[in-house]
Scaffold this active site. Structure first.
Site, mmCIF file in Angstrom:
data_model
loop_
_atom_site.group_PDB
_atom_site.id
_atom_site.type_symbol
_atom_site.label_atom_id
_atom_site.label_comp_id
_atom_site.label_asym_id
_atom_site.label_seq_id
_atom_site.Cartn_x
_atom_site.Cartn_y
_atom_site.Cartn_z
ATOM 1 N N VAL A 12 9.454 -9.645 -14.898
ATOM 2 C CA VAL A 12 9.346 -9.265 -16.303
ATOM 3 C C VAL A 12 7.938 -8.812 -16.643
ATOM 4 O O VAL A 12 7.737 -7.757 -17.266
ATOM 5 C CB VAL A 12 9.768 -10.435 -17.214
ATOM 6 C CG1 VAL A 12 9.531 -10.086 -18.687
ATOM 7 C CG2 VAL A 12 11.235 -10.775 -16.990
ATOM 8 N N LYS A 36 -1.951 -11.599 -4.906
ATOM 9 C CA LYS A 36 -1.050 -10.658 -5.565
ATOM 10 C C LYS A 36 -1.835 -9.651 -6.396
ATOM 11 O O LYS A 36 -1.524 -8.456 -6.401
ATOM 12 C CB LYS A 36 -0.051 -11.391 -6.458
ATOM 13 C CG LYS A 36 0.943 -10.456 -7.136
ATOM 14 C CD LYS A 36 1.677 -11.109 -8.302
ATOM 15 C CE LYS A 36 2.765 -12.015 -7.829
ATOM 16 N NZ LYS A 36 3.636 -12.485 -8.969
ATOM 17 N N PHE A 147 15.628 -7.671 -21.897
ATOM 18 C CA PHE A 147 17.008 -7.428 -21.485
ATOM 19 C C PHE A 147 16.999 -6.511 -20.263
ATOM 20 O O PHE A 147 17.647 -5.469 -20.234
ATOM 21 C CB PHE A 147 17.816 -6.809 -22.631
ATOM 22 C CG PHE A 147 17.841 -7.656 -23.871
ATOM 23 C CD1 PHE A 147 18.719 -8.722 -23.980
ATOM 24 C CD2 PHE A 147 16.971 -7.404 -24.920
ATOM 25 C CE1 PHE A 147 18.745 -9.522 -25.113
ATOM 26 C CE2 PHE A 147 16.980 -8.193 -26.062
ATOM 27 C CZ PHE A 147 17.870 -9.248 -26.174
ATOM 28 N N LEU A 148 16.228 -6.914 -19.253
ATOM 29 C CA LEU A 148 16.039 -6.088 -18.069
ATOM 30 C C LEU A 148 16.966 -6.537 -16.943
ATOM 31 O O LEU A 148 17.084 -7.728 -16.669
ATOM 32 C CB LEU A 148 14.584 -6.177 -17.586
ATOM 33 C CG LEU A 148 13.496 -5.898 -18.633
ATOM 34 C CD1 LEU A 148 12.114 -6.075 -18.017
ATOM 35 C CD2 LEU A 148 13.658 -4.506 -19.212
ATOM 36 N N GLU A 150 17.561 -6.477 -12.931
ATOM 37 C CA GLU A 150 16.855 -6.202 -11.687
ATOM 38 C C GLU A 150 17.503 -5.013 -10.988
ATOM 39 O O GLU A 150 18.719 -4.895 -10.918
ATOM 40 C CB GLU A 150 16.877 -7.434 -10.783
ATOM 41 C CG GLU A 150 16.010 -8.561 -11.320
ATOM 42 C CD GLU A 150 15.973 -9.747 -10.374
ATOM 43 O OE1 GLU A 150 16.005 -9.516 -9.145
ATOM 44 O OE2 GLU A 150 15.907 -10.877 -10.864
ATOM 45 N N PHE A 244 30.575 -4.619 -16.795
ATOM 46 C CA PHE A 244 30.743 -6.030 -16.428
ATOM 47 C C PHE A 244 32.221 -6.430 -16.352
ATOM 48 O O PHE A 244 32.565 -7.581 -16.550
ATOM 49 C CB PHE A 244 29.970 -6.950 -17.396
ATOM 50 C CG PHE A 244 28.487 -6.897 -17.180
ATOM 51 C CD1 PHE A 244 27.853 -7.848 -16.410
ATOM 52 C CD2 PHE A 244 27.731 -5.872 -17.725
ATOM 53 C CE1 PHE A 244 26.487 -7.797 -16.186
ATOM 54 C CE2 PHE A 244 26.365 -5.794 -17.504
ATOM 55 C CZ PHE A 244 25.744 -6.764 -16.735
ATOM 56 N N LEU A 245 33.073 -5.463 -16.026
ATOM 57 C CA LEU A 245 34.482 -5.752 -15.761
ATOM 58 C C LEU A 245 34.832 -5.444 -14.314
ATOM 59 O O LEU A 245 35.966 -5.108 -13.999
ATOM 60 C CB LEU A 245 35.383 -4.949 -16.700
ATOM 61 C CG LEU A 245 35.505 -5.461 -18.135
ATOM 62 C CD1 LEU A 245 36.463 -4.586 -18.932
ATOM 63 C CD2 LEU A 245 35.966 -6.917 -18.175
ATOM 64 N N GLY A 248 34.346 -9.452 -8.410
ATOM 65 C CA GLY A 248 33.467 -9.577 -7.255
ATOM 66 C C GLY A 248 33.401 -11.013 -6.778
ATOM 67 O O GLY A 248 34.265 -11.841 -7.100
ATOM 68 N N CYS A 255 18.912 -14.897 -13.852
ATOM 69 C CA CYS A 255 19.142 -15.085 -15.293
ATOM 70 C C CYS A 255 20.449 -15.798 -15.619
ATOM 71 O O CYS A 255 20.436 -16.839 -16.285
ATOM 72 C CB CYS A 255 19.107 -13.731 -16.002
ATOM 73 S SG CYS A 255 17.499 -12.923 -15.967
#
Length: 425
Positions: A12, A36, A147-148, A150, A244-245, A248, A255
């Site tokens: 984020v 880093k 609301f990211l 990956e 998201f339908l 899987g 998250c």
């Protein structure tokens, strides 16, 4: 141009800093990890995220983005984003210790009119926790949830569905909203508690859609329906939508698991038993077992002593993140049942010591060498375009469990493969 500090350079924080820099702001990203920071100063990023390295390199070249370990760098900043971890505690609640520690360190350093923007996913009431931890008479603390996704985090930041700002003071909310004027997105200004709940509720609803479609997939198999067509019919309803339908192996990642459990805990602390969401989590656990059962079913009901080729280890494609990955969860259950697993994922290094009984190999074909069945666990596009005649030559038996419904079933069946998908008989 606004002067911004971002505390924390994880998924984020790094995306937020790089994207704000690309919008023309002067951004300094701060992290306690000196190794880093040196890597980032050289234009290299430690995570797999499309388009992010290019933004970092451009920001460094233009001088609008820099990296440091010095927290003192916040002294001249108008806005300070908190992007530190909020891991899940043993009771399901979010651990705010990193947030509180960062806030306490910032308290003596930030200017009186600086705005502290909480970007971390935090429970309702956390703006007050941050303000208290800063140890000042007054501080401007705002909730601005992310609301990211990956794998598409840069695109999500620069093309958001909405920007949510939770603030007590309207003038402070206006200042924060001005940071996003270059983005063509609606801005929702509300109170901090509502902004914080929007984040949890959004992820919980998306998890609910996935668990729902996986449950319908189980029904589809039982009655002989084709889930591919069922989803098509559901998704065209504009009240539902197609996102998201996709059935899987279950949902996971950094998250959904912790946010759903955190919302259940938030509700319980407020005196409400969130039975619906508890069911969503339970269905997800069942889905892991359903995939394991499919693999065992192809092997006569027992995986003990059998070799299984696993395609995919990350929780989804286009990321190297394996946190709470359904693929890992399913592989662990297969190994506990006595199977040996040969796994390949394009974002995971060869030879990685994942767990006993699992060998991470260099390509999809090597994973199939001497295997009794293939199980597709992550939806990497490259798995679609393999030479399946070559795959067949590597396998002991021509069996595939496609837990992502990724492959062309008809093409595989024509090659004499035994095929099992999710919700497809």
């Amino acid at each position: 141009m606004s002067r911004i500090a971002v505390v924390g350079t994880g998924y984020v924080g790094l995306t937020t800093g790089a994207c704000l820099s690309s919008l023309g702001h002067d951004v300094v990203c701060i992290d306690v990890d000196a190794e880093k920071v040196e890597l980032l100063r050289g234009g290299e990023i430690p995570i797999y995220e499309e388009g992010l390295r290019e933004l970092v390199v451009d920001g460094l070249r233009l001088g609008t983005l820099r990296f440091t370990t010095e927290l003192d760098s916040v002294r001249d900043r108008e806005f300070v984003y908190l992007c530190v971890p909020t891991p899940q505690s043993s009771d399901g609640s979010a651990d705010l210790s990193f947030v509180e520690r960062a806030a306490a360190d910032l308290g003596p350093l930030v200017a009186d009119d600086a705005v502290i923007i909480n970007k971390s996913t935090v429970p309702v009431g956390s703006t007050g926790v941050v303000e208290c931890a800063m140890g000042r008479d007054h501080a401007h603390v705002v909730s601005n949830p992310e609301f990211l996704r990956e794998g598409t985090a840069v695109a999500d930041f620069l093309n958001p569905d909405r920007v949510v700002i939770g603030a007590v003071e309207p003038d402070v909310a206006i200042r924060v909203a001005a940071l996003y004027t270059a983005l063509a997105a609606p801005v929702i200004v509300t109170d901090p508690a509502s902004a914080e709940l929007i984040k949890y509720a959004s992820n919980a609803f998306l998890a609910t859609k996935i668990s729902f479609v996986n449950a319908v997939a189980a029904v589809s198999e039982a009655v002989g329906a084709d889930m591919k067509d069922v989803v098509l019919g559901i998704g065209y309803d504009h009240r539902i939508g197609k996102e998201f339908l996709r059935p899987g192996p279950g949902w996971g990642g950094s998250c959904f698991p912790k946010d759903t459990k955190a919302l259940i805990r938030i509700a319980a602390d407020a005196g409400y038993q969130f039975s619906l969401l508890e069911g969503v989590v339970a269905v997800n656990e069942q889905q892991f077992d359903r995939v394991v059962d499919k693999v065992a079913g192809m092997l006569g009901g027992d995986v003990a002593g059998r070799v299984i080729a696993a395609w995919g280890l990350t929780f989804k494609a286009r990321t190297d993140d394996r946190r709470d990955s359904p693929a890992i969860e399913i592989i662990q259950r297969l190994v506990r049942a006595g199977a040996r697993v040969q796994a390949y994922d394009p974002a995971v290094p060869v030879g990685l010591e994942l767990l006993e009984g699992v060998e991470v190999v260099g390509d999809s074909y090597a994973a199939c060498s001497g295997a009794d069945v293939v199980v597709v666990l992550t939806e990497w596009d490259e798995f679609r375009w393999l030479d399946f005649d070559k795959v067949a030559g590597e396998l002991n038996e021509l069996r595939i469990v496609d837990a992502r419904n990724l492959l062309d079933r008809n093409s595989l069946v024509s090659r004499s493969f035994e095929y099992s998908g999710i919700g497809r008989s």
